[in-house]
Design an enzyme around this catalytic site. Structure first.
Site, PDB file in Angstrom:
ATOM      1  CE1 TYR A 214      98.837 -25.834  94.936  1.00 24.29           C
ATOM      2  CE2 TYR A 214      97.894 -23.815  94.765  1.00 24.29           C
ATOM      3  CZ  TYR A 214      99.115 -24.491  95.324  1.00 24.29           C
ATOM      4  OH  TYR A 214      99.844 -24.111  96.334  1.00 24.29           O
TER       5      TYR A 214
ATOM      6  CG  PHE B   5     103.910 -21.370  95.625  1.00 29.42           C
ATOM      7  CD1 PHE B   5     104.100 -22.719  95.891  1.00 29.42           C
ATOM      8  CD2 PHE B   5     104.773 -20.964  94.788  1.00 29.42           C
ATOM      9  CE1 PHE B   5     105.285 -23.343  95.402  1.00 29.42           C
ATOM     10  CE2 PHE B   5     105.838 -21.285  94.182  1.00 29.42           C
ATOM     11  CZ  PHE B   5     106.224 -22.742  94.642  1.00 29.42           C
TER      12      PHE B   5
END
Length: 225
Positions: free
Chosen positions: A67, A78
């Site tokens: 991210y 994730f």
């Protein structure tokens, strides 16, 4: 750049981390962190390996890159830090787990360390990224390294479950030995794919546990206690 990699993985990957491309990669990553804001924090780049030893790997879940927002990435695919809002893809993962196991519990944290601690390798293809610039480190040579990791697991272990979500992960795992391991494929859990009927109902989590139990391997508790 110091390679903060656990002894377990350093032993398995000794030849790989001594190759010229890997030294070049580490130098480039060091420069990126000096010149730009990058994620995850430098000390967490190899967290996927440091929270799940080679010996403990039961399941491999392949993501694309970390991210890219402030405080989100923690080195596990994730996964986000405890205080971060659960991203849409991960929320869809939790929804599928709920349906798969007929549960109504929705985790309040998106931190997936509790999976890693049970033997789930949460591996991104690229282990770093620039702030607010997804796939910005795709041009680096992380793919060579993570391809080698996947190949090592395929060659030297047996009865590992590989979850390949979306075309990117499926291409990444193309050389996995399907005679020795279980390959579970579906669409990506991102809202675009999930809403087109390519994610929900895949039952990957119960299928993984059934396979592990069949091979006398302790299954994964997918939802936190």
């Amino acid at each position: 750049m110091q390679i903060n990699l656990s002894t377990s993985w350093q032993t398995i990957l000794t030849d790989e981390i001594e190759k010229p491309y890997f030294h070049e990669l580490m130098e480039t990553v060091e420069q990126e962190y000096q010149n730009s804001i990058c994620f995850p924090p430098k000390e967490l780049i190899f967290s996927a390996f440091n929270t799940c030893s080679f010996e403990d790997v039961k399941v491999v879940i392949i993501g694309q890159d970390p991210y890219h927002g402030d405080g989100e990435a923690n080195g596990l695919s994730f996964s986000v830090n405890d205080s971060v809002k659960i991203p849409p893809s991960l929320r869809n993962i939790f929804r599928e787990i709920n349906t798969d196991f007929d549960s109504i519990f929705m985790p309040t944290s998106g931190n997936l360390e509790f999976w890693a601690n049970q033997g789930v390798l949460l591996l991104n293809a690229s282990l770093t990224v620039r702030k607010d610039n997804p796939n910005s480190h795709k041009r680096l040579k992380w793919n060579l390294f993570t391809d080698a990791v996947i190949q090592k697991i395929s060659d030297e272990k047996e009865n590992v479950v590989f979850m390949l979500w979306g075309s990117f992960a499926q291409k990444k795992g193309a050389k996995i030995d399907r005679q020795k391991h279980l390959i579970l494929e579906s669409g990506h859990p991102s809202p675009m794919s999930a809403n087109q009927g390519k994610w929900f109902g895949n039952k990957h989590f119960s299928k993984a546990n059934m396979y592990l139990e069949k091979n006398n391997i302790k299954p994964i508790d997918w939802l936190p206690v």
